[in-house]
Design an enzyme around this catalytic site. Structure first.
Site, short mmCIF file in Angstrom:
data_model
loop_
_atom_site.label_atom_id
_atom_site.label_comp_id
_atom_site.label_asym_id
_atom_site.label_seq_id
_atom_site.Cartn_x
_atom_site.Cartn_y
_atom_site.Cartn_z
N MET A 167 3.96 50.25 43.26
CA MET A 167 3.74 51.23 42.19
C MET A 167 3.97 52.68 42.66
O MET A 167 3.37 53.61 42.11
CB MET A 167 2.31 51.09 41.65
CG MET A 167 1.93 49.68 41.22
SD MET A 167 0.22 49.60 40.69
CE MET A 167 -0.06 47.81 40.68
N SER A 168 4.81 52.85 43.67
CA SER A 168 4.97 54.21 44.21
C SER A 168 6.35 54.38 44.84
O SER A 168 7.27 53.62 44.55
CB SER A 168 3.89 54.47 45.27
OG SER A 168 4.13 53.66 46.41
N SER A 172 -1.58 53.08 50.40
CA SER A 172 -2.90 52.44 50.30
C SER A 172 -3.29 51.74 51.60
O SER A 172 -2.55 50.89 52.09
CB SER A 172 -2.89 51.36 49.21
OG SER A 172 -2.64 51.93 47.97
N TYR A 225 0.77 55.95 37.49
CA TYR A 225 -0.28 55.28 36.67
C TYR A 225 -1.56 56.09 36.59
O TYR A 225 -2.44 55.79 35.78
CB TYR A 225 -0.56 53.86 37.18
CG TYR A 225 -1.12 53.78 38.59
CD1 TYR A 225 -2.43 54.19 38.89
CD2 TYR A 225 -0.35 53.29 39.63
CE1 TYR A 225 -2.93 54.11 40.18
CE2 TYR A 225 -0.84 53.21 40.92
CZ TYR A 225 -2.13 53.62 41.18
OH TYR A 225 -2.61 53.56 42.47
N GLU A 226 -1.70 57.12 37.42
CA GLU A 226 -2.89 57.96 37.33
C GLU A 226 -2.80 58.89 36.11
O GLU A 226 -3.75 59.59 35.79
CB GLU A 226 -3.06 58.78 38.62
CG GLU A 226 -3.42 57.91 39.83
CD GLU A 226 -3.44 58.70 41.13
OE1 GLU A 226 -4.48 59.28 41.46
OE2 GLU A 226 -2.40 58.72 41.83
N ASN A 285 0.09 41.47 49.93
CA ASN A 285 -0.21 40.23 49.20
C ASN A 285 1.13 39.64 48.77
O ASN A 285 2.14 40.32 48.79
CB ASN A 285 -1.05 40.56 47.94
CG ASN A 285 -0.33 41.59 47.05
OD1 ASN A 285 -0.35 42.78 47.32
ND2 ASN A 285 0.33 41.10 46.00
N HIS A 340 0.19 58.80 41.98
CA HIS A 340 0.93 57.71 41.32
C HIS A 340 1.11 58.04 39.84
O HIS A 340 0.25 58.65 39.22
CB HIS A 340 0.16 56.39 41.43
CG HIS A 340 -0.19 55.99 42.82
ND1 HIS A 340 -1.29 56.49 43.48
CD2 HIS A 340 0.43 55.14 43.68
CE1 HIS A 340 -1.33 55.96 44.70
NE2 HIS A 340 -0.30 55.15 44.84
N HIS A 347 -7.18 44.81 44.21
CA HIS A 347 -6.94 46.01 45.02
C HIS A 347 -7.70 45.94 46.34
O HIS A 347 -7.20 46.38 47.38
CB HIS A 347 -7.35 47.25 44.20
CG HIS A 347 -7.11 48.56 44.91
ND1 HIS A 347 -5.84 48.96 45.30
CD2 HIS A 347 -7.95 49.57 45.27
CE1 HIS A 347 -5.92 50.15 45.90
NE2 HIS A 347 -7.18 50.54 45.89
N HIS A 385 -7.10 56.09 49.22
CA HIS A 385 -6.24 57.27 49.38
C HIS A 385 -7.13 58.50 49.59
O HIS A 385 -7.89 58.87 48.70
CB HIS A 385 -5.38 57.49 48.13
CG HIS A 385 -4.23 56.53 48.00
ND1 HIS A 385 -2.95 56.87 48.34
CD2 HIS A 385 -4.19 55.26 47.59
CE1 HIS A 385 -2.16 55.82 48.12
NE2 HIS A 385 -2.89 54.84 47.67
N ALA A 440 1.87 50.00 50.24
CA ALA A 440 1.48 48.59 50.19
C ALA A 440 2.29 47.98 49.06
O ALA A 440 2.49 48.61 48.02
CB ALA A 440 0.00 48.48 49.89
N1 HPA Z 1 2.44 44.50 42.74
C1 HPA Z 1 2.57 45.82 42.54
N2 HPA Z 1 2.10 46.73 43.38
C2 HPA Z 1 1.47 46.30 44.48
C3 HPA Z 1 1.29 44.94 44.76
C4 HPA Z 1 1.81 43.99 43.83
O1 HPA Z 1 1.69 42.76 44.00
N3 HPA Z 1 0.62 44.86 45.94
C5 HPA Z 1 0.42 46.13 46.36
N4 HPA Z 1 0.91 47.02 45.47
#
Ligand code: HPA
Length: 271
Positions: free
Chosen positions: A209-210, A28, A83-84, A233, A81, A245, A59, A111
């Site tokens: 998440m990847s 990302s 989650y998609e 973050n 991903h 996001h 993406h 990320a």
């Molecule tokens: N949690 C999960 N996935 C993420 C985060 C997070 O804080 N930041 C970027 N991808």
């Protein structure tokens, strides 16, 4: 080789000018690295047999191949991903395709939310190891022993030599490269503060998440892996701020120069 893999290989190889030995997956907000590729050949995912469509903003959804700092690479500008709603077979198919066209080393980027309190948004973290917190595994199902063994060893999932090389490069460039353990959650929700506390106790430094499914498949088929997270973050509850996001993308984009120079210099050393 199964039929779909053979078809994808043929389709892509026919368009390449050289054999890429290094594959990259850009997470990302990190897709800008693909814009640095010289004499780039771009292949949208939807044209490639067996590939999915990338549905996440930030993406792009194409393979880009060409020379990056003089090294022949093939880059996934955008990934798939869990989650998609896609199956892990389909999500990790591009890794098998990369191997089939000649890739030997894989650089995965993402990320991630920082769990380690010594980290700050905008830091880059070398992934030393991972925790699969999902109960999912892309290798569940019959094993194709032509591709790899039934019970792959993940002791050195993230190649120690590549990690040392990345640290050397970061040192030379005066980039403060953090190191830590990445934990994979399926998403798409970010974590609760209680979950982040738990992950901290489990020894995680960053959460995302990847990456883990791709790395598992890469190791199964014998690719060496280097993983880099951009701490976009601090994970939920570490700071008293809600997550979005948009902020994740903004932070990853703000560190693009540091990220680009690190990865490009790593590539030079690899060749
Ligand atoms: N949690 C999960 N996935 C993420 C985060 C997070 O804080 N930041 C970027 N991808």
């Amino acid at each position: 080789m199964n039929h779909q893999l053979e078809q994808a290989k043929k389709f892509i190889s026919a368009q390449l000018k050289a054999t890429p030995k290094v594959g990259l997956i850009l997470g990302s907000g990190l897709g800008v690295l693909a814009d640095e590729i010289k004499d780039a050949i771009k292949i949208p995912y939807e044209q490639i047999p067996g590939f999915l469509k990338s549905t996440v903003s930030g993406h792009a959804g194409q393979l880009v191949s060409g020379k990056l700092n003089g090294v022949d690479v093939i880059v996934m500008q955008g990934r798939f991903h869990f989650y998609e709603g896609y199956g892990l077979d389909a999500i990790t198919f591009p890794i098998r395709v990369m191997k089939s066209i000649g890739v030997e080393k894989l650089i995965v980027t993402n990320a991630a939310g920082g769990i380690n309190k010594d980290f700050h948004p905008g830091d880059l973290m070398l992934i030393t190891d991972h925790i699969n917190n999902t109960g999912q595994n892309p290798l569940i199902g019959p094993n194709d022993s032509r591709q790899g063994v039934r019970f792959p060893d993940l002791t050195h999932a993230y190649d120690p030599q590549l990690r040392n090389l990345a640290k050397e490069v970061a040192n030379e460039l005066s980039i403060d490269l953090k190191e830590g353990v990445y934990v994979w959650n399926t998403g798409p929700t970010y974590e609760t503060p209680a979950e982040v506390k738990m992950l901290q106790l489990l020894g995680a430094d960053a959460v995302g998440m990847s990456t883990v499914p791709e790395v598992i498949v890469a190791r199964h088929i014998g690719l060496s892996v280097l993983g880099i997270s951009c701490i976009s973050n601090m994970a939920a509850g570490i700071l008293d701020e809600p997550l979005s996001h948009e902020d994740v993308i903004k932070t990853t984009e703000s560190v693009r120069l540091k990220f680009i120079s690190l990865v490009k210099s790593i590539l030079t050393k690899l060749s």
